[in-house]
Design a protein around this motif. Structure first.
Motif, PDB file in Angstrom:
ATOM      1  N   UNK A 121     -12.186  16.040   9.254  1.00  0.00           N
ATOM      2  CA  UNK A 121     -13.089  17.321   9.217  1.00  0.00           C
ATOM      3  C   UNK A 121     -12.607  18.146   7.808  1.00  0.00           C
ATOM      4  N   UNK A 122     -11.301  17.961   7.530  1.00  0.00           N
ATOM      5  CA  UNK A 122     -10.848  18.610   6.208  1.00  0.00           C
ATOM      6  C   UNK A 122     -11.080  17.640   5.108  1.00  0.00           C
ATOM      7  N   UNK A 123     -10.960  16.439   5.176  1.00  0.00           N
ATOM      8  CA  UNK A 123     -10.782  15.492   4.178  1.00  0.00           C
ATOM      9  C   UNK A 123     -12.258  15.432   3.456  1.00  0.00           C
ATOM     10  N   UNK A 124     -13.436  15.265   4.293  1.00  0.00           N
ATOM     11  CA  UNK A 124     -14.593  14.999   3.794  1.00  0.00           C
ATOM     12  C   UNK A 124     -15.337  16.245   3.029  1.00  0.00           C
ATOM     13  N   UNK A 125     -15.100  17.454   3.420  1.00  0.00           N
ATOM     14  CA  UNK A 125     -15.330  18.600   2.492  1.00  0.00           C
ATOM     15  C   UNK A 125     -14.710  18.588   1.233  1.00  0.00           C
ATOM     16  N   UNK A 126     -13.145  18.332   1.321  1.00  0.00           N
ATOM     17  CA  UNK A 126     -12.292  18.405   0.077  1.00  0.00           C
ATOM     18  C   UNK A 126     -12.843  17.297  -0.969  1.00  0.00           C
ATOM     19  N   UNK A 127     -13.052  15.988  -0.462  1.00  0.00           N
ATOM     20  CA  UNK A 127     -13.553  14.954  -1.467  1.00  0.00           C
ATOM     21  C   UNK A 127     -14.863  15.465  -1.859  1.00  0.00           C
ATOM     22  N   UNK A 128     -15.761  16.359  -1.275  1.00  0.00           N
ATOM     23  CA  UNK A 128     -16.986  16.813  -1.697  1.00  0.00           C
ATOM     24  C   UNK A 128     -16.593  17.789  -2.829  1.00  0.00           C
ATOM     25  N   UNK A 129     -15.646  18.556  -2.518  1.00  0.00           N
ATOM     26  CA  UNK A 129     -15.191  19.632  -3.408  1.00  0.00           C
ATOM     27  C   UNK A 129     -14.897  19.147  -4.696  1.00  0.00           C
ATOM     28  N   UNK A 130     -13.975  17.894  -4.954  1.00  0.00           N
ATOM     29  CA  UNK A 130     -13.647  17.208  -6.008  1.00  0.00           C
ATOM     30  C   UNK A 130     -14.672  17.110  -7.021  1.00  0.00           C
ATOM     31  N   UNK A 131     -15.753  16.609  -6.603  1.00  0.00           N
ATOM     32  CA  UNK A 131     -16.926  16.235  -7.467  1.00  0.00           C
ATOM     33  C   UNK A 131     -17.821  17.652  -7.976  1.00  0.00           C
ATOM     34  N   UNK A 132     -17.845  18.545  -7.033  1.00  0.00           N
ATOM     35  CA  UNK A 132     -18.698  19.880  -7.184  1.00  0.00           C
ATOM     36  C   UNK A 132     -17.679  20.918  -8.051  1.00  0.00           C
ATOM     37  N   UNK A 180      -4.226  21.017  -4.763  1.00  0.00           N
ATOM     38  CA  UNK A 180      -3.119  20.521  -3.992  1.00  0.00           C
ATOM     39  C   UNK A 180      -3.028  20.927  -2.540  1.00  0.00           C
ATOM     40  N   UNK A 181      -3.670  22.232  -2.206  1.00  0.00           N
ATOM     41  CA  UNK A 181      -3.392  22.832  -0.905  1.00  0.00           C
ATOM     42  C   UNK A 181      -3.999  21.868  -0.080  1.00  0.00           C
ATOM     43  N   UNK A 182      -5.086  21.063  -0.375  1.00  0.00           N
ATOM     44  CA  UNK A 182      -6.034  20.239   0.547  1.00  0.00           C
ATOM     45  C   UNK A 182      -4.954  19.159   1.140  1.00  0.00           C
ATOM     46  N   UNK A 183      -3.713  19.033   0.503  1.00  0.00           N
ATOM     47  CA  UNK A 183      -2.689  18.276   1.341  1.00  0.00           C
ATOM     48  C   UNK A 183      -2.482  18.503   2.597  1.00  0.00           C
ATOM     49  N   UNK A 184      -2.446  19.919   2.721  1.00  0.00           N
ATOM     50  CA  UNK A 184      -1.972  20.684   3.951  1.00  0.00           C
ATOM     51  C   UNK A 184      -2.868  20.327   5.233  1.00  0.00           C
ATOM     52  N   UNK A 185      -4.266  19.677   4.844  1.00  0.00           N
ATOM     53  CA  UNK A 185      -4.936  19.274   6.021  1.00  0.00           C
ATOM     54  C   UNK A 185      -4.112  18.438   6.797  1.00  0.00           C
TER      55      UNK A 185
END
Length: 487
Positions: free
Chosen positions: A18-29, A270-275
């Motif tokens: 639930x956290x990773x999928x939006x984060x991966x999306x954010x990397x490209x956006x 980097x804060x995405x690692x806290x997922x």
């Protein structure tokens, strides 16, 4: 409710996805948003994300309180008491957040004047901030509804909605660029998405307990029961996000919104690692609460295992980020951005490792009914952190902010673990942690990409072998093997 190892793992994986999928999306956006909005407008959008994210904590601890209390009612099979708890809590959140809106809306111009915004964007930021304030009740009650669903262990459904919200948080600004760069319209559409999320959560709550529709009532006698636990959670929820976000707010006030983009972008990365710890503790919170009073031995094992697994998963990623920070940002956004932000990313990544493992003692204190301990710690930290952060930003800019952020994280984590030792006599074997931290410092001196690759390969293999042989217990090894066999 079922709290066995399989359910904990399954729900943690749901949270993680639930956290990773939006984060991966954010990397490209994010690169497209920076190019489309410009650096200063992107900095303002970051402020909007910070503010609206902070409002989720204005449920005043009731969401977490509901998770704990409803979990207990489900365990005791007292389902008839849940509707009154649900509606009393919801009305409390709505009432308090509306009062907060009425107070804050009077001071919006003064709040906006604190930020170092280009005059041509001032009116745009002002109207956007009014809009954000009006969204407080929506965001606060959403947090409460999610707390109910967590008590029912509906993590699959929660994370489907989280993915939907996370993707559109980044996609909406990109789509808005087709017709406008005005942040007001971007935020307006983001709030409309949150209204949809609110409705979805409400429908799920009605499904898990069908009597909620028919027993709408506010019981004044339940207020003290709800706030008995949530009062300290409220303090932590208010103080914690202030501490978490004050660095970026002060950067925009003292330096500029443009400078904020160079700091906030690696921070958001980097804060995405806290997922990873976030996914785990969301599931462990009700388990800590149940096991502590029924089986303290199991509670202690869960505590230790949580710390070990988080460190095992986070450390390799942090090592790679610190080592290849410059190359990663240059490839992602460009060499100019990498020049300003790579050292910031390295410092923040170093701190994330400490921050991640601190989730376990923080959640443990709350789960076992001692929420005042982390809350008091945050109250002590806040004024000191604010003073030092202000001083270091004024004198050393973005690097100063990153260094003070790192120092606070290390001290906060050390304090939480020391307090669990004092309170519960939990002992820690810290030698591998200290050695691993030392090896994180060495990549700062490397410039050659080949040396970086050789170094990380050796350290990662050494870390995994040592961790497997010296740190993980036999039960933990069996658990990991069983899960890997299913992949």
């Amino acid at each position: 409710m079922n709290y066995n190892g399989t359910s904990i793992t399954k729900n943690s994986i749901y949270n993680l996805l639930g956290f990773i999928i939006p984060s991966v999306f954010a990397i490209f956006i994010i690169p497209a948003l920076i190019n489309g909005l410009g650096i200063e407008r992107f900095g303002i959008l970051n402020l909007a994300w910070i503010v609206i994210g902070y409002f989720s904590f204005f449920d005043f601890g009731i969401g977490k309180s509901l998770t704990k209390i409803i979990s207990e009612k489900l365990g005791e099979n007292k389902l008839d008491q849940i509707p009154s708890l649900f509606w009393t809590s919801l009305f409390l959140m709505l009432g308090v957040s509306l009062i907060l809106v009425l107070i804050l809306i009077l001071f919006v111009p003064q709040i906006v004047d604190l930020f170092n915004i280009t005059p041509t964007l001032h009116s745009e930021f002002l109207s956007t901030f009014y809009l954000l304030i009006l969204a407080i009740p929506l965001v606060a009650t959403t947090a409460g509804l999610r707390g109910v669903l967590e008590a029912y262990q509906k993590f699959f459904q929660i994370n489907l909605i989280r993915v939907f919200l996370g993707i559109f948080t980044f996609l909406i600004p990109l789509l808005c660029l087709v017709f406008t760069k005005n942040i007001f319209w971007v935020v307006l559409f983001l709030i409309l998405i949150r209204i949809i999320v609110w409705i979805l959560y409400f429908r799920l709550c009605f499904k898990v307990h069908k009597d909620l529709k028919n027993q709408i009532k506010f019981e004044i006698k339940l207020v003290s029961t709800i706030y008995k636990f949530s009062a300290w959670i409220t303090i932590a929820n208010i103080i914690g996000p202030i501490i978490s976000n004050i660095d970026r707010v002060l950067i925009s006030v003292i330096i500029s919104a443009k400078a904020l983009a160079y700091y906030a972008t690696p921070y958001e990365m980097i804060i995405k690692l806290l997922i990873i710890p976030d996914a785990m503790v969301a599931v462990l919170f009700p388990v800590f609460s149940a096991s502590f009073f029924n089986n303290k031995t199991d509670s202690k094992k869960l505590f230790y295992s949580g710390v070990k697994f988080i460190f095992l998963f986070i450390y390799p990623i942090v090592l790679l980020v610190i080592t290849f920070a410059n190359e990663g940002i240059e490839l992602w956004i460009g060499s100019e951005f990498a020049k300003e932000s790579s050292i910031i990313l390295q410092i923040l990544a170093f701190g994330i490792l400490f921050n991640a493992i601190s989730y376990i003692p923080f959640s443990y204190f709350q789960g076992v009914g001692e929420p005042h301990i982390p809350a008091l710690l945050s109250l002590i930290e806040l004024p000191l952190y604010l003073i030092f952060m202000f001083f270091f930003i004024q004198n050393w800019g973005l690097k100063g902010a990153a260094i003070i952020w790192l120092v606070r994280i290390i001290l906060d984590t050390g304090s939480l673990f020391f307090l669990t030792y004092i309170k519960f006599q939990y002992r820690y074997n810290v030698w591998i942690f200290i050695v691993a931290i030392v090896f994180l410092m060495i990549p700062f001196i490397f410039e050659s990409i080949s040396m970086k690759m050789i170094y990380t390969t050796i350290i990662l293999f050494g870390f995994l072998i040592l961790y497997w042989n010296k740190i993980l217990s036999l039960d933990e090894k069996r658990f990991l093997i069983s899960k890997m066999m299913k992949i």
